[in-house]
Write an enzyme that holds these catalytic residues in place. Structure first.
Site, mmCIF file in Angstrom:
data_model
loop_
_atom_site.group_PDB
_atom_site.id
_atom_site.type_symbol
_atom_site.label_atom_id
_atom_site.label_comp_id
_atom_site.label_asym_id
_atom_site.label_seq_id
_atom_site.Cartn_x
_atom_site.Cartn_y
_atom_site.Cartn_z
ATOM 1 N N ASN C 24 29.614 -5.169 -10.118
ATOM 2 C CA ASN C 24 29.173 -6.534 -10.393
ATOM 3 C C ASN C 24 30.175 -7.168 -11.334
ATOM 4 O O ASN C 24 30.532 -6.580 -12.366
ATOM 5 C CB ASN C 24 27.774 -6.518 -11.022
ATOM 6 C CG ASN C 24 27.249 -7.919 -11.268
ATOM 7 O OD1 ASN C 24 27.791 -8.659 -12.082
ATOM 8 N ND2 ASN C 24 26.198 -8.287 -10.553
ATOM 9 N N THR C 47 26.506 -9.289 -6.193
ATOM 10 C CA THR C 47 26.273 -10.424 -7.088
ATOM 11 C C THR C 47 24.770 -10.522 -7.322
ATOM 12 O O THR C 47 23.976 -10.386 -6.379
ATOM 13 C CB THR C 47 26.908 -11.730 -6.566
ATOM 14 O OG1 THR C 47 26.639 -12.767 -7.512
ATOM 15 C CG2 THR C 47 26.382 -12.139 -5.205
ATOM 16 N N GLU C 48 24.383 -10.714 -8.571
ATOM 17 C CA GLU C 48 22.982 -10.523 -8.946
ATOM 18 C C GLU C 48 22.057 -11.588 -8.381
ATOM 19 O O GLU C 48 20.833 -11.430 -8.419
ATOM 20 C CB GLU C 48 22.821 -10.414 -10.465
ATOM 21 C CG GLU C 48 23.145 -11.665 -11.257
ATOM 22 C CD GLU C 48 24.572 -11.683 -11.765
ATOM 23 O OE1 GLU C 48 25.458 -11.107 -11.092
ATOM 24 O OE2 GLU C 48 24.808 -12.295 -12.834
ATOM 25 N N ASN C 49 22.617 -12.676 -7.844
ATOM 26 C CA ASN C 49 21.741 -13.649 -7.201
ATOM 27 C C ASN C 49 21.348 -13.222 -5.788
ATOM 28 O O ASN C 49 20.643 -13.966 -5.108
ATOM 29 C CB ASN C 49 22.363 -15.052 -7.211
ATOM 30 C CG ASN C 49 23.727 -15.102 -6.585
ATOM 31 O OD1 ASN C 49 24.569 -14.239 -6.863
ATOM 32 N ND2 ASN C 49 23.964 -16.074 -5.731
ATOM 33 N N SER C 89 17.233 -7.388 -6.668
ATOM 34 C CA SER C 89 18.596 -7.324 -7.173
ATOM 35 C C SER C 89 18.634 -6.698 -8.562
ATOM 36 O O SER C 89 19.479 -5.845 -8.859
ATOM 37 C CB SER C 89 19.200 -8.727 -7.222
ATOM 38 O OG SER C 89 20.542 -8.667 -7.619
#
Lengths: 214, 219, 214, 219
Positions: C24, C47-49, C89
């Site tokens: 990330n 990606t954390e979204n 996530s």
């Protein structure tokens, strides 16, 4: 318990369900309820092993091995059904998104306590989703015979069997009557199968009032 | 089967009352229910709102419009900073801000929808964001107890919805929407495309229809 | 901070990543790292979204409005990518399934403490996924200039800015050097950009040992 | 891209050592990784296993085979009762049984995979199943603190997998599999059909590939 008695209870319990409600049906008598719901009932059936929108039993030979209900019996899925994993299914149940749970019981109390998973003195090795359902469902309906096979009343002042949950049940449907658990106490609202006050009194150990609604 | 769920955006937002807590999906503006927000801005007078959203929109866009109308009393968010006007409003004391780590924010909303009374996370433990919260060591690691978040109303956006209310989210526009759809008393879904019942493959439904109360089709 | 300095740091940080690792990347210098990963790097970007398998930036005009990264910039998705919701996530991140987080910092300490989200005396209104990432990722790499724009060293004996997490960082990459946080303390393992011991000493406030590895 | 994940079932089960805790997917036999279990029964000697599974198979099928070999030391389950031989084994004292409500069982595995240190649930509070556990009132409702569950190895089944390890589950065969795939140090996925990378629509991947370490194709 004869098939007639089971059918009587299931038929009456089916009439508790309203269009649009999401309902989870336990093993045994509750599993007979779909047979008493018309095709236009609008009742949506959830099974906790991961399906919302349970349809009729498949025709023999048309079972899909991946489509079962919580009783491990073959089911079909209706158009618009959704499948999900077990954590999501119980999030749904625990989170109050299932409107009604209908399930059997060994004992219930006048305050809505329920014991339906364990018998004292025996090892308790199966609970399944019962505790989640009685705690999570917005309305809990118990379908059961009024007395045990040994003739003991199942509606008792206080459960002596290990509890599933306290104060969780709203309605009991037996072959003799419909009871509502209310703030004021237990209320008998309807006789079933031609039973009368005497029949119910003989089969019920808990105190209750009578306030017939039909 | 359930035509009663389909309403106009204008009608839907009448269900938001003064003082309501609203959960609003989207990461920035991606996946935000912009038509619902615009109707809330333009046709509703609901005030003193608590907004639970990862961001408070952008200036003049999304929740940023509602902010300009001074109708937000409190924000619960992981990143107010993406809207400088939200930061100014907090600094002026116009809105009360509750900041949560983004994962805790997401998990708390999930917990709110899942009937979980609270959960312990190592994230944020021992920091400023754990102040006033219960902390305990679990297996030698400091954890902080976080409480579930629920709303009166959730506004979510999905690229596809069917007539029953099943939802399917496209790409990164999913983000907080499926969680928020589980965690409010009234869930209003704005959908890009309305499909007949069963139009989403049953295994691929992201939000099962029981979570959705009202459906609005994007203009 | 010039583009050259940023590129120097990003290029070196890219070499910390191994084939098959899930990584990330934070906003700023970490976002330059993909430019230094060959197509056969085998590094998988999360990606954390809500996307695993982030691909290159789209060509101008080919952006998909629903495809963004956590910096809210347009991205593409590689074949075999997966999208998921934010709770999933961060379950991935908090649960230790992301191998490496690369992110910037305002201060780091010799024991791996990191402060990267708040400045004392200013309102703290944005944390995003930083805390989750530094706590959850198996390895945390900080990319930053050695000193602040005011010339203050960022590697300090003890962070004075509000902490993001304690003891979370494994590696610091600045324009001057690579440091490893070890049980025994901070170790300088490599000089970068032609820097020498004196340059590093002038820009570093925390104690460290030198044990060059190349 | 990652051909190293594809192995034979026989090779996969060599990774299960004596005393291991194994998470095994399936609701009854539906969604159970039967080829992996059969290889574990037939070609591995791993003993003293702790099995985390909603049921302990059926007599002579699935985990019931492993039970007959007396290789299970402990079971964590919501419903041992579906295999009478498991009940007998517990009553004889041959295996230690930990019983959890099914939703708590599922949530605890999810928590194990999600880095949650513990969670409060109202389910089971005040009952026999809360004995020895911390209880507290939250908003007037009694809750019980439940701990996460993790395993050394997870054995899961998915109808479809791609070469990277992305998984897609069919109908009610999903059940506990996606949770278990997040909550073990080594995750072995048995797949009915192996697809090239990208063969599952990116939005419809149920288990993203980072969770899967080894892939075995069903015979």
């Amino acid at each position: 318990m004869t098939g007639d008695v089971k059918a009587l209870i299931a038929e009456r319990a089916a009439r508790e369900l309203r269009p649009g409600e999401v309902v989870n049906l336990g093993i045994g008598i509750p599993n007979l309820i779909p047979g008493f719901l018309g095709p236009a009932s609008g009742v949506v059936i959830q099974t906790e092993n991961g399906l919302l929108g349970v349809g009729p039993r498949p025709q023999p030979g048309e079972e899909d091995p991946d489509d079962i209900d919580a009783a491990k019996l073959p089911v079909t899925a209706l158009p618009g059904a959704a499948y999900f994993d077990s954590a999501s299914s119980f999030a749904m149940i625990r989170g109050g998104h299932v409107d009604v749970a209908v399930l059997g019981a060994l004992q219930v109390s006048a305050t809505g306590d329920i014991a339906n998973w364990a018998v004292p003195g025996k090892s308790v090795l199966g609970v399944g989703g019962a505790m989640d359902l009685v705690v999570g469902a917005r309305r809990v309906i118990v379908t059961m015979t009024a007395t045990s096979s040994a003739g003991e009343p199942k509606i008792v002042p206080r459960c002596t069997y290990p509890l599933t949950a306290r104060g969780a049940v709203d309605t009991f449907v037996t072959e003799l009557a419909v009871f509502r658990v209310q703030e004021s106490g237990l209320v008998l609202t309807e006789f079933l199968g031609g039973a009368n006050l005497e029949d119910v009194a003989a089969a019920t150990a808990a105190p209750y009032e009578v306030a017939l609604t039909n | 089967m359930d035509p009663g769920k389909l309403v106009s955006a204008e009608e839907a937002v009448t269900r938001i009352g003064d003082g309501a807590t609203i959960l609003v999906g989207g990461f920035g503006l991606v996946g935000a229910p912009l038509a619902l927000i615009d109707r809330l801005v333009e046709t509703s007078n609901a005030r003193d709102l608590t907004v639970v959203s990862n961001n408070i929109g952008e200036p003049e866009r999304g929740l940023g419009r509602l902010l300009r109308q001074s109708r937000i009393r409190r924000g619960i968010s992981s990143y107010f900073t993406s809207n400088p006007e939200a930061v100014e409003a907090v600094n002026r004391g116009d809105i009360e801000a509750t900041l949560l780590p983004q994962g805790t924010f997401a998990e708390a909303i999930r917990a709110g929808g899942a009937g979980i009374g609270g959960f312990y996370t190592p994230v944020g433990a021992g920091t400023l964001l754990a102040e006033g919260k219960e902390e305990r060591e679990i297996d030698g690691v400091l954890h902080v107890l976080e409480r579930p978040i629920r709303g009166d109303v959730a506004l979510v956006y999905a690229a596809r919805g069917d007539e029953l209310g099943n939802l399917w989210y496209r790409r990164t526009a999913r983000n907080f929407n499926p969680l928020m759809a589980t965690a409010a008393d009234l869930v209003i879904a704005e959908v890009g495309e309305l499909l007949p019942s069963g139009g989403i493959v049953a295994e691929d439904v992201h939000t099962p229809h029981l979570y959705v109360d009202l459906i609005v089709v994007s203009p």
